[in-house]
Design a protein around this motif. Sequence first.
Motif, short mmCIF file in Angstrom:
data_model
loop_
_atom_site.label_atom_id
_atom_site.label_comp_id
_atom_site.label_asym_id
_atom_site.label_seq_id
_atom_site.Cartn_x
_atom_site.Cartn_y
_atom_site.Cartn_z
N ALA A 34 -24.44 -88.66 -23.21
CA ALA A 34 -24.83 -89.03 -24.58
C ALA A 34 -25.99 -90.02 -24.57
O ALA A 34 -26.95 -89.88 -25.34
CB ALA A 34 -23.63 -89.62 -25.33
N GLN A 35 -25.92 -91.02 -23.68
CA GLN A 35 -26.97 -92.02 -23.61
C GLN A 35 -28.26 -91.42 -23.06
O GLN A 35 -29.36 -91.73 -23.55
CB GLN A 35 -26.52 -93.19 -22.74
CG GLN A 35 -27.47 -94.40 -22.78
CD GLN A 35 -27.58 -94.99 -24.17
OE1 GLN A 35 -26.58 -95.37 -24.77
NE2 GLN A 35 -28.80 -95.07 -24.69
N SER A 36 -28.14 -90.54 -22.07
CA SER A 36 -29.32 -89.91 -21.48
C SER A 36 -30.03 -89.01 -22.48
O SER A 36 -31.27 -89.00 -22.57
CB SER A 36 -28.91 -89.09 -20.25
OG SER A 36 -28.35 -89.92 -19.26
N VAL A 37 -29.25 -88.24 -23.24
CA VAL A 37 -29.83 -87.38 -24.27
C VAL A 37 -30.60 -88.20 -25.28
O VAL A 37 -31.76 -87.88 -25.64
CB VAL A 37 -28.72 -86.57 -24.97
CG1 VAL A 37 -29.24 -85.93 -26.26
CG2 VAL A 37 -28.19 -85.49 -24.03
N ARG A 38 -30.00 -89.30 -25.72
CA ARG A 38 -30.67 -90.14 -26.72
C ARG A 38 -31.91 -90.81 -26.15
O ARG A 38 -32.95 -90.92 -26.82
CB ARG A 38 -29.67 -91.19 -27.22
CG ARG A 38 -30.02 -91.85 -28.53
CD ARG A 38 -30.01 -90.87 -29.70
NE ARG A 38 -31.36 -90.42 -30.05
CZ ARG A 38 -31.59 -89.32 -30.73
NH1 ARG A 38 -30.59 -88.54 -31.12
NH2 ARG A 38 -32.82 -88.97 -31.03
N ASP A 39 -31.81 -91.22 -24.90
CA ASP A 39 -32.95 -91.91 -24.26
C ASP A 39 -34.18 -91.01 -24.18
O ASP A 39 -35.29 -91.41 -24.52
CB ASP A 39 -32.58 -92.39 -22.84
CG ASP A 39 -31.65 -93.59 -22.87
OD1 ASP A 39 -31.51 -94.22 -23.92
OD2 ASP A 39 -31.04 -93.87 -21.81
N VAL A 40 -33.98 -89.76 -23.69
CA VAL A 40 -35.13 -88.87 -23.51
C VAL A 40 -35.67 -88.39 -24.86
O VAL A 40 -36.89 -88.15 -25.00
CB VAL A 40 -34.80 -87.67 -22.61
CG1 VAL A 40 -34.42 -88.14 -21.23
CG2 VAL A 40 -33.72 -86.81 -23.20
N LEU A 41 -34.83 -88.26 -25.86
CA LEU A 41 -35.30 -87.83 -27.18
C LEU A 41 -36.09 -88.94 -27.87
O LEU A 41 -37.00 -88.66 -28.65
CB LEU A 41 -34.12 -87.41 -28.05
CG LEU A 41 -33.50 -86.04 -27.73
CD1 LEU A 41 -32.21 -85.85 -28.51
CD2 LEU A 41 -34.48 -84.91 -28.03
N ASP A 42 -35.72 -90.18 -27.59
CA ASP A 42 -36.37 -91.31 -28.27
C ASP A 42 -37.58 -91.81 -27.52
O ASP A 42 -38.31 -92.67 -28.02
CB ASP A 42 -35.38 -92.47 -28.45
CG ASP A 42 -34.28 -92.11 -29.44
OD1 ASP A 42 -34.47 -91.16 -30.23
OD2 ASP A 42 -33.22 -92.77 -29.42
N THR A 43 -37.81 -91.32 -26.30
CA THR A 43 -38.94 -91.80 -25.49
C THR A 43 -40.25 -91.14 -25.93
O THR A 43 -40.30 -89.93 -26.05
CB THR A 43 -38.70 -91.49 -24.00
OG1 THR A 43 -37.49 -92.13 -23.59
CG2 THR A 43 -39.86 -92.01 -23.15
#
Length: 411
Positions: free
Chosen positions: A402-411
């Motif tokens: 969940a955190q990885s998905v959010r991180d790459v989408l927000d980068t």
Amino acid sequence: EEDASISPVRNQDGEIINYVAVKRDVTQEVALKKQLNQAMKMEAIGTMAGGIAHDFNNILSAVLGYAEMAELQLAEDDPARKDVGQIIVAAHRASDLIRQILTFSRQEEKELRSVKIQFVIKEALKLLRSSLPTSIDLQQDIDPDCGPVLADPVRIHQVLMNLCTNAKQAMAGEQGRLIVRLSALVADSSIGSSFLEQGHWLDLEVSDTGVGMDPQVRERIFDPFFTTKKKGQGTGLGLSVVHGIIKSHGGEITVDSEPGRGTTFHVYLPMVDSEENHEEEAQQIILPRGDEHILLVDDEPLLVEIIERSLSILGYRVTSFTDSRQALKWFRRHGDRVDLVVTDMTMPHLTGADLAREILTAKPQLPIILCTGYSEVMDADRARAMGIRKFLAKPVETRTLAQSVRDVLDT
């Protein structure tokens, strides 16, 4: 060790009148041969471990994923919640064991991170307790308030298991005590620890009431291939590996032992500031959500199902495939709808890396997360060089995904 040859000296009549003996010190050659044999053994273990790691981690991913899903659906006071929690802990332990074998057999350099090793110690002692004979009393005194150190948890686990295994063997067939302590200390000129730099340290103590060691043995215990065990009972690598791990962590290790009075090891590791660690823990409590469209590809149907369910619960729209060729075919028609791709690495026909190349050719800025149970041809650096945003090792926790998905989408 020596290699000796004796040759007769004969006179003109062929009678032996003398002998010539030649001795050669072959200690270094024998040691090198042992090192070569051990390296070959480790390579064989690594090949075997790598062969099963991918499939085994896929199985663990399913166990962990379904257990986490069940935990999310249980009330806080539900008695089954504790049982499901133990399944999750066991899955992580199994994953760590596979990672430990891979790390040790291939001598991989792991990135050190801030970790409170008291939790690693307690998990290791749980494993150890079941293997100890009833004649050995295992005692532990772990200070729960000790700060974190920069460490690889798998290697710290390996250090403790090696030290405790040696202690168990030193008390074989006898009544004895194995004591594991963890405490904090401040090194300064007043305590006489000249080998420690001034600052805050953790002191991991492992002591036993076994046979002990004389000074000659004590001086050599960290030498590679040195062992006092009978042939076939040990390689002589355990303590040399422990010494190497501790040194790679910026630590020190000492030993105090006398014949008949047992042995005590002290492992010293430098503590680090705990603020960053606490902040990280706080950020992981709440799972980040979103509503983007994710393309999910994995050849394991169970993993596709559990990951799709997890991401859907978090609000994402998911299109999933178990065939990477079909996924690519669909993407070529509907790629403009996709915000993120999550793909496995090892798949038949078209690997995750090949799929990522095709997708990035068509849509260079599309973020991709590559997951793998084990791969000899792909790691985080290679993935990054290809343009892949995130590289995750299975089994992947729901919170990590969940955190990885959010991180790459927000980068």
